[in-house]
Design a protein around this motif. Structure first.
Motif, PDB file in Angstrom:
ATOM      1  N   GLY A 107       5.070   5.956  -3.120  1.00 23.63           N
ATOM      2  CA  GLY A 107       5.138   6.547  -4.455  1.00 23.63           C
ATOM      3  C   GLY A 107       3.897   6.226  -5.251  1.00 23.63           C
ATOM      4  N   LYS A 108       3.819   6.804  -6.456  1.00 26.75           N
ATOM      5  CA  LYS A 108       2.656   6.609  -7.316  1.00 26.75           C
ATOM      6  C   LYS A 108       3.123   6.515  -8.757  1.00 26.75           C
ATOM      7  N   ARG A 109       2.498   5.633  -9.517  1.00 30.42           N
ATOM      8  CA  ARG A 109       2.806   5.505 -10.939  1.00 30.42           C
ATOM      9  C   ARG A 109       1.518   5.160 -11.668  1.00 30.42           C
ATOM     10  N   GLY A 110       1.092   6.052 -12.565  1.00 27.11           N
ATOM     11  CA  GLY A 110      -0.149   5.815 -13.288  1.00 27.11           C
ATOM     12  C   GLY A 110      -1.320   5.733 -12.329  1.00 27.11           C
ATOM     13  N   ASN A 111      -2.090   4.641 -12.446  1.00 23.40           N
ATOM     14  CA  ASN A 111      -3.239   4.464 -11.562  1.00 23.40           C
ATOM     15  C   ASN A 111      -2.945   3.538 -10.397  1.00 23.40           C
ATOM     16  N   ARG A 112      -1.667   3.381 -10.059  1.00 21.99           N
ATOM     17  CA  ARG A 112      -1.260   2.508  -8.960  1.00 21.99           C
ATOM     18  C   ARG A 112      -0.473   3.307  -7.935  1.00 21.99           C
ATOM     19  N   VAL A 113      -0.650   2.948  -6.667  1.00 26.95           N
ATOM     20  CA  VAL A 113       0.056   3.610  -5.586  1.00 26.95           C
ATOM     21  C   VAL A 113       0.798   2.552  -4.774  1.00 26.95           C
ATOM     22  N   PHE A 114       2.045   2.824  -4.435  1.00 27.07           N
ATOM     23  CA  PHE A 114       2.866   1.878  -3.685  1.00 27.07           C
ATOM     24  C   PHE A 114       2.727   2.185  -2.195  1.00 27.07           C
ATOM     25  N   ILE A 115       2.266   1.198  -1.451  1.00 31.09           N
ATOM     26  CA  ILE A 115       1.962   1.372  -0.034  1.00 31.09           C
ATOM     27  C   ILE A 115       2.818   0.428   0.797  1.00 31.09           C
ATOM     28  N   GLY A 116       3.561   0.992   1.753  1.00 32.12           N
ATOM     29  CA  GLY A 116       4.325   0.183   2.686  1.00 32.12           C
ATOM     30  C   GLY A 116       3.448  -0.226   3.862  1.00 32.12           C
ATOM     31  N   ALA A 117       3.445  -1.532   4.197  1.00 29.98           N
ATOM     32  CA  ALA A 117       2.588  -2.033   5.267  1.00 29.98           C
ATOM     33  C   ALA A 117       3.251  -3.227   5.932  1.00 29.98           C
ATOM     34  N   ALA A 118       2.995  -3.384   7.228  1.00 31.34           N
ATOM     35  CA  ALA A 118       3.466  -4.571   7.938  1.00 31.34           C
ATOM     36  C   ALA A 118       2.493  -5.728   7.762  1.00 31.34           C
ATOM     37  N   ASP A 119       1.236  -5.408   7.403  1.00 30.52           N
ATOM     38  CA  ASP A 119       0.219  -6.436   7.171  1.00 30.52           C
ATOM     39  C   ASP A 119      -0.496  -6.144   5.855  1.00 30.52           C
ATOM     40  N   PRO A 120       0.018  -6.660   4.739  1.00 31.15           N
ATOM     41  CA  PRO A 120      -0.598  -6.385   3.437  1.00 31.15           C
ATOM     42  C   PRO A 120      -1.852  -7.205   3.174  1.00 31.15           C
ATOM     43  N   THR A 121      -2.242  -8.079   4.119  1.00 26.55           N
ATOM     44  CA  THR A 121      -3.443  -8.894   3.918  1.00 26.55           C
ATOM     45  C   THR A 121      -4.696  -8.227   4.467  1.00 26.55           C
ATOM     46  N   ASP A 122      -4.560  -7.020   4.977  1.00 26.52           N
ATOM     47  CA  ASP A 122      -5.703  -6.291   5.534  1.00 26.52           C
ATOM     48  C   ASP A 122      -6.575  -5.785   4.388  1.00 26.52           C
ATOM     49  N   GLN A 123      -7.638  -6.527   4.099  1.00 30.62           N
ATOM     50  CA  GLN A 123      -8.479  -6.179   2.959  1.00 30.62           C
ATOM     51  C   GLN A 123      -9.238  -4.869   3.188  1.00 30.62           C
ATOM     52  N   GLU A 124      -9.596  -4.573   4.436  1.00 30.90           N
ATOM     53  CA  GLU A 124     -10.288  -3.315   4.719  1.00 30.90           C
ATOM     54  C   GLU A 124      -9.408  -2.120   4.364  1.00 30.90           C
ATOM     55  N   ALA A 125      -8.113  -2.225   4.699  1.00 34.65           N
ATOM     56  CA  ALA A 125      -7.182  -1.138   4.357  1.00 34.65           C
ATOM     57  C   ALA A 125      -7.080  -0.983   2.847  1.00 34.65           C
ATOM     58  N   GLY A 126      -7.027  -2.094   2.128  1.00 31.79           N
ATOM     59  CA  GLY A 126      -6.938  -2.026   0.670  1.00 31.79           C
ATOM     60  C   GLY A 126      -8.151  -1.366   0.054  1.00 31.79           C
ATOM     61  N   GLU A 127      -9.348  -1.728   0.543  1.00 34.31           N
ATOM     62  CA  GLU A 127     -10.567  -1.134   0.003  1.00 34.31           C
ATOM     63  C   GLU A 127     -10.653   0.350   0.349  1.00 34.31           C
ATOM     64  N   ARG A 128     -10.203   0.710   1.548  1.00 31.64           N
ATOM     65  CA  ARG A 128     -10.234   2.123   1.953  1.00 31.64           C
ATOM     66  C   ARG A 128      -9.317   2.957   1.049  1.00 31.64           C
ATOM     67  N   ILE A 129      -8.165   2.426   0.723  1.00 32.65           N
ATOM     68  CA  ILE A 129      -7.229   3.147  -0.154  1.00 32.65           C
ATOM     69  C   ILE A 129      -7.821   3.306  -1.546  1.00 32.65           C
ATOM     70  N   LYS A 130      -8.394   2.228  -2.070  1.00 26.81           N
ATOM     71  CA  LYS A 130      -8.977   2.303  -3.410  1.00 26.81           C
ATOM     72  C   LYS A 130     -10.115   3.316  -3.455  1.00 26.81           C
ATOM     73  N   PHE A 131     -10.915   3.360  -2.398  1.00 25.38           N
ATOM     74  CA  PHE A 131     -12.037   4.295  -2.370  1.00 25.38           C
ATOM     75  C   PHE A 131     -11.556   5.739  -2.224  1.00 25.38           C
ATOM     76  N   ALA A 132     -10.603   5.956  -1.330  1.00 23.56           N
ATOM     77  CA  ALA A 132     -10.146   7.321  -1.040  1.00 23.56           C
ATOM     78  C   ALA A 132      -9.300   7.906  -2.161  1.00 23.56           C
ATOM     79  N   LEU A 133      -8.446   7.079  -2.762  1.00 20.70           N
ATOM     80  CA  LEU A 133      -7.495   7.583  -3.754  1.00 20.70           C
ATOM     81  C   LEU A 133      -7.896   7.292  -5.183  1.00 20.70           C
ATOM     82  N   GLN A 134      -8.860   6.393  -5.356  1.00 21.19           N
ATOM     83  CA  GLN A 134      -9.215   5.925  -6.698  1.00 21.19           C
ATOM     84  C   GLN A 134      -7.990   5.373  -7.418  1.00 21.19           C
TER      85      GLN A 134
END
Length: 578
Positions: A107-134
């Protein structure tokens, strides 16, 4: 961000190379330090996800990993089996990113997006999401095995939906010899995705079989639709899975020789489809929208330029006026009307009549829509400085007999075209005006001198396209006499048992119509009209003179088609209601 949450330091005996998840599992007693190190090394060597490695080695259960991470990182835990996947948004996270990092958008609310993950410590995934989705990701812990099943189900559903829409395989070739070379294996796999390729082929073949003039691929926030323009009207054909919108746009851009990496600005291109022994060209246009790139493909059938003047719908008097004008050795013939009114086909038909071995014909267009052998066709290239005016200047040094200018847009182009018409060349062009008389006042408003207009223009044709009635199902209709008179019929037109027809609809047509026919106002510039131009008369003055000379306006020409049973009164009123 949750991926930056500080995990409690592991015992000093643990290697500093352990990931955040490994440390959490060791602290929670789910893995021994030695096992954690070995699994971490294995994951690094194979460039695999650590959680996937742990689960694959049966070192810990997915639910144990999820509970340990939720407790250590203070993040919510979600059971995906309890979630209706049909209600989850499908257009937030690109399928390529979701599969690469094994993520699911919740889901999405404002400027935040809720992401389901088995490994939330993956910083590369976090940066990719921020870059792609702003957007800033808020992590939700999900169990690895359930996440994998959901991702597989999404991918399977997308492919099955495309396969069902596309049907079977098709044996025809889309020419790609000039496609932009791509050095990225990731891009290549994206544009060569088999279901997407077959789906695009299916849409192109369906459009040709349904006599469509344009295909529209339109992304929206929650859905993706394909529409065809058939007989001038847009019809929704299908709604493919929204997950394919980027792959489909990339595929079209590659075979249309566009820049696949550029998604921020509109682009134009062309592609060719070899359909049996017939080759059909397509003009492609992309437009960045809020939710992705909209792609419009226009079908350019070369055979439309060879239909012959009779097939376009000219009445005998109109055709005779036009034929006299285009056989003149010099002067200007203008075709006017809105976008999509068939101006290009009319010009090409005239050029095809004039195309003889002893005649030098040159055209400048934006872009050239139909390739005509024996004619020198030039595409406008504003970036390179090749404008309509620049091309016209070059043409005059190329010894032309006939010049066709795709459109007169400015005073410079108009001046050069008119001077060419006055110095021994036949010039043909288009303008965007409502009817023939207003074309003359439009040129005067652009700054063209009245004496130049009067001495150079031979004839102006204004036109529209109206849908033709289906011969299989059309039926006579009863209209009150007053309504027919109000529509423009004269009392003598209504004598006898004549009745207009109405559209019904059957299996061989679209809502009672099949094909389109031209409605024309063909106005030659006579001496009387020249005098009105020289005295800077109004469009109304010119229209009155044309009427006195027997020139039908667009409404009257349309009513002739109604009397002949070619189209309906409603259609004529719609296309001629200025």
């Amino acid at each position: 961000m949750a991926a930056e949450t500080q995990v409690e330091s592991p015992p000093s005996s643990l290697s500093a190379s352990l990931t955040g998840v490994a440390r959490v599992l060791v602290n929670a007693g789910k893995l021994s330090p030695k096992a954690a190190e070995e699994l971490s090394k294995s994951a690094r060597d194979r460039k695999a996800n650590f959680v996937a490695t742990v689960v694959g080695a049966n070192a810990a259960k997915p639910d144990e990993i999820a509970h340990a991470l939720s407790a250590a990182l203070a993040l919510p835990l979600l059971d995906l089996n309890a979630v209706d996947m049909q209600r989850l948004p499908r257009n937030i996270l690109d399928a390529k990113i979701a599969n690469q990092y094994q993520l699911i958008a919740l889901g999405k609310r404002g400027n935040r997006v809720f992401i389901g993950a088995a490994d939330p410590t993956d910083q590369e995934a976090g940066e990719r999401i921020k870059f792609a989705l702003q957007l800033q990701p808020d992590w939700v812990i999900v169990e690895y095995d359930k996440l994998v099943r959901r991702l597989e189900a999404q991918n399977t559903n997308t492919n099955e939906a495309l396969e069902s829409l596309a049907g079977g395989d098709f044996e025809f070739d889309v020419s790609e010899e000039e496609a932009t070379p791509q050095d990225s294996q990731e891009v290549t796999s994206e544009v060569e995705d088999a279901p997407v390729v077959r789906f695009l082929q299916k849409m192109l073949i369906d459009a040709i079989n349904m006599r469509a003039s344009d295909l529209h691929f339109e992304p929206y926030e929650y859905n993706y639709r394909v529409r065809f323009r058939i007989d001038g009207e847009l019809r929704e054909i299908t709604q493919p899975p929204i997950a394919i919108k980027d792959k489909l746009a990339s595929r079209i851009k590659v075979i249309s020789r566009m820049d696949i990496a550029e998604k921020r600005v509109p682009q134009d291109g062309r592609m060719k489809l070899k359909f049996g022994t017939k080759a059909i060209d397509f003009r492609v246009s992309t437009l960045p929208t809020l939710f992705g790139e909209k792609v419009v493909i226009r079908i350019l059938d070369p055979s439309s330029a060879k239909l012959g003047i009779e097939a376009l719908g000219y009445e005998k008097a109109e055709k005779d006026r036009l034929m006299v004008a285009i056989q003149r050795p010099y002067g200007m013939v203008l075709v006017t009307g809105p976008t999509g009114s068939g101006k290009t086909v009319s010009l090409y038909t005239c050029l095809n009549i004039l195309n003889q071995p002893g005649v030098n014909i040159a055209t400048v267009e934006d872009p050239a829509e139909i390739n005509l052998p024996g004619i020198n066709q030039v595409n406008v290239n504003d970036k390179a400085g090749l404008s309509f005016a620049a091309a016209l200047k070059s043409f005059l040094r190329q010894d032309p007999d006939i010049i066709m200018v795709g459109e007169i847009r400015d005073l410079e182009t108009a001046d050069i075209a008119i001077k060419a018409a006055q110095t021994g060349h036949l010039v043909m062009s288009t303008l965007h005006t409502n009817d023939a008389p207003t074309t003359l006042t439009r040129l005067m408003n652009m700054g063209v001198a009245p004496f130049n207009i009067a001495s150079s223009i031979l004839l102006i044709t204004a036109q529209r396209l109206a849908r033709k009635l289906c011969e299989n199902c059309k039926k006579p209709a009863d209209f009150p006499r007053e309504s027919l008179l109000k529509a423009g019929f004269k009392p003598e037109d209504l004598d006898g048992n004549w009745k207009p027809y109405r559209a019904v609809g059957c299996g061989s047509c679209t809502n009672g119509y099949r094909g389109r026919v031209g409605i024309y106002q063909v106005m030659p510039i006579t001496e009387a009209t020249q005098r009105i131009i020289l005295t800077q008369g109004t469009a109304l003055d010119i229209a009155k003179q044309a009427e006195a000379e027997g020139v039908r306006d667009l409404r009257q020409s349309g009513l002739v088609k109604v009397r002949a049973g070619v189209t309906t009164l409603e259609e004529v009123i719609t296309v001629t209601n200025e």
